[in-house]
Design an enzyme around this catalytic site. Structure first.
Site, mmCIF file in Angstrom:
data_model
loop_
_atom_site.group_PDB
_atom_site.id
_atom_site.type_symbol
_atom_site.label_atom_id
_atom_site.label_comp_id
_atom_site.label_asym_id
_atom_site.label_seq_id
_atom_site.Cartn_x
_atom_site.Cartn_y
_atom_site.Cartn_z
ATOM 1 C CD GLU A 65 5.934 -3.703 3.703
ATOM 2 O OE1 GLU A 65 5.284 -4.565 4.319
ATOM 3 O OE2 GLU A 65 6.373 -2.665 4.250
ATOM 4 C CE1 TYR B 230 -15.017 3.197 -2.578
ATOM 5 C CE2 TYR B 230 -13.086 3.658 -3.934
ATOM 6 C CZ TYR B 230 -13.660 3.463 -2.693
ATOM 7 O OH TYR B 230 -12.879 3.525 -1.565
ATOM 8 N NE ARG C 27 -5.796 9.685 3.399
ATOM 9 C CZ ARG C 27 -4.506 9.896 3.193
ATOM 10 N NH1 ARG C 27 -4.042 11.136 3.110
ATOM 11 N NH2 ARG C 27 -3.674 8.876 3.066
ATOM 12 C CE LYS D 79 -6.157 1.862 -0.466
ATOM 13 N NZ LYS D 79 -6.511 1.932 0.916
ATOM 14 C CE LYS E 274 -3.592 2.450 2.503
ATOM 15 N NZ LYS E 274 -4.645 2.370 3.512
HETATM 16 C C1 PBG Z 1 -7.515 3.335 5.745
HETATM 17 C C2 PBG Z 1 -7.756 3.225 4.293
HETATM 18 C C3 PBG Z 1 -7.572 4.190 3.287
HETATM 19 C C4 PBG Z 1 -8.085 3.640 2.127
HETATM 20 C C5 PBG Z 1 -8.541 2.360 2.424
HETATM 21 N N1 PBG Z 1 -8.307 2.109 3.764
HETATM 22 C C6 PBG Z 1 -7.068 5.583 3.363
HETATM 23 C C7 PBG Z 1 -5.687 5.830 3.769
HETATM 24 O O1 PBG Z 1 -4.877 4.931 3.949
HETATM 25 O O2 PBG Z 1 -5.395 7.001 3.965
HETATM 26 C C8 PBG Z 1 -8.166 4.353 0.800
HETATM 27 C C9 PBG Z 1 -9.204 3.843 -0.146
HETATM 28 C C10 PBG Z 1 -9.559 4.771 -1.254
HETATM 29 O O3 PBG Z 1 -8.961 5.847 -1.446
HETATM 30 O O4 PBG Z 1 -10.480 4.426 -1.987
HETATM 31 N N2 PBG Z 1 -6.254 3.055 6.180
#
Ligand code: PBG
Length: 329
Positions: A239, A319, A206, A254, A196
């Site tokens: 990782e 989405y 957010r 991601k 990630k």
């Molecule tokens: C929480 C999390 C995030 C996303 C999924 N789980 C945000 C972040 O890490 O700041 C992002 C998903 C998206 O942008 O669609 N840790």
């Protein structure tokens, strides 16, 4: 060689193109992210995510029934936590009667066959908007892992099929796996957000959860001390392999589109299913450009999702899942 070989023969009409097509996007590929809020009768559109909503539990029930009817069989839950419940330690995250825990039960009651995954990270619960606990400007690792572990067990108790740690702390998968085993949750899986990246594409998410890092002294402004540097490739493999060793059943890359080289690399390296998260910013960009009439929405959606699958994704969190069902007809 030309003229004996003419590659265009295999492209000359839709029937032959369908016969030789290598990658087919199907409803079975999708994991549907869902945002839940407290209240009743709420279906709140997220301003930076057009046509995507936060649901109160009563309407969540309706939504998952509809998803199930459409052939979408897996959801990934995120809770929007009320401000007064947020603190540095994410205490509310382990409340057995918290919004997330009730959401899991709601989905399972409404739709027993629906696979339920839950997001595990402190950010929606954190008064500082970070995935872990903060002390002296540092996001603590081991102390955060303890809470994330408790949180995972609490989701398993509520009935989650999989927990999905998205926090990027070191060692959390092992800690969660051991705790699940100790408590008898042998069949609760872990989908780890393994690679990630610290990405600017999470902005609309957010907004959806009101979970951005807060701008105050001694709180890091970004997540770069735990999420990965987007310049790195080998680190993603490291990782991911570690998470598999620690007990991850599914690994994830991601965001999606900017990271398809990483997806392919990981797909070639590992033998567990690989998930890709096409994140909120990717969704928002397509919606915005399509609204202006600058791109063909449906065509761009299918091209992007096919590319994600072609790169090696076995599972796509997106989405656009419902759009895909409509587009596939
Ligand atoms: C929480 C999390 C995030 C996303 C999924 N789980 C945000 C972040 O890490 O700041 C992002 C998903 C998206 O942008 O669609 N840790």
């Amino acid at each position: 060689m030309y003229p004996i070989i003419r590659n265009r023969r295999l492209r000359s009409n839709e029937a032959i193109r369908a016969l030789v097509r290598e990658t087919i996007v199907s409803p079975d590929d999708f994991l549907v992210p869902l945002f839940v809020v407290e209240g009743k009768g709420i279906k709140d559109e997220i301003p930076s995510m057009p046509n995507y909503f936060r649901y109160s539990l009563d309407l969540l029930e309706k939504e998952v029934k509809e998803l199930w009817k459409m052939g979408l069989k897996s959801v990934l839950l995120f809770a929007k936590v009320e401000d007064h419940l947020k603190d540095n330690k994410g205490t509310e995250a382990v409340n057995p009667n918290g919004l997330m825990q009730r959401a899991v039960k709601t989905v399972k009651n409404a739709c027993p066959g629906m696979l339920v995954m839950t997001d595990v990270a402190l950010d929606p619960y954190s008064s500082y908007g970070h995935d872990g606990i903060i002390e002296d400007g540092i996001v603590l690792n081991d102390e955060s892992v303890e809470v994330l572990t408790e949180m995972s067990v609490s989701h398993a108790e509520a009935g989650a099929d999989f927990v999905a740690p998205s926090d990027m702390m070191d060692g959390r998968i092992l800690s969660i796996r051991e705790a699940l085993e100790d408590d008898g949750f042998y069949n609760t899986g872990i989908m780890s957000y393994s690679a990630k990246y610290a990405s600017a594409f999470y902005g609309p998410f957010r907004d959806a959860l009101d979970s951005a890092p807060v701008d105050i002294k001694n709180v890091p402004k970004d997540k770069k001390t735990y999420q990965m540097d987007y310049a790195n490739r080998f680190e993603a493999i490291r990782e991911t392999e570690l998470d598999i060793d620690e007990g991850a059943d599914i690994v994830m890359v991601k965001p999606g589109l900017c990271y398809l080289d990483i997806v392919r690399e990981i797909k070639n390296e590992v033998d567990v299913p690989v998930a890709v998260y096409q994140v909120s910013g990717e969704y928002a960009m397509v919606k915005a450009a399509a609204e202006k009439g600058w791109v063909d929405h449906d065509a761009v959606v299918m091209e992007q999702l096919t590319a994600i699958k072609r790169a090696g994704a076995n599972i796509i969190a997106s989405y656009f899942a419902k759009d895909v069902i409509r587009i596939l007809g």
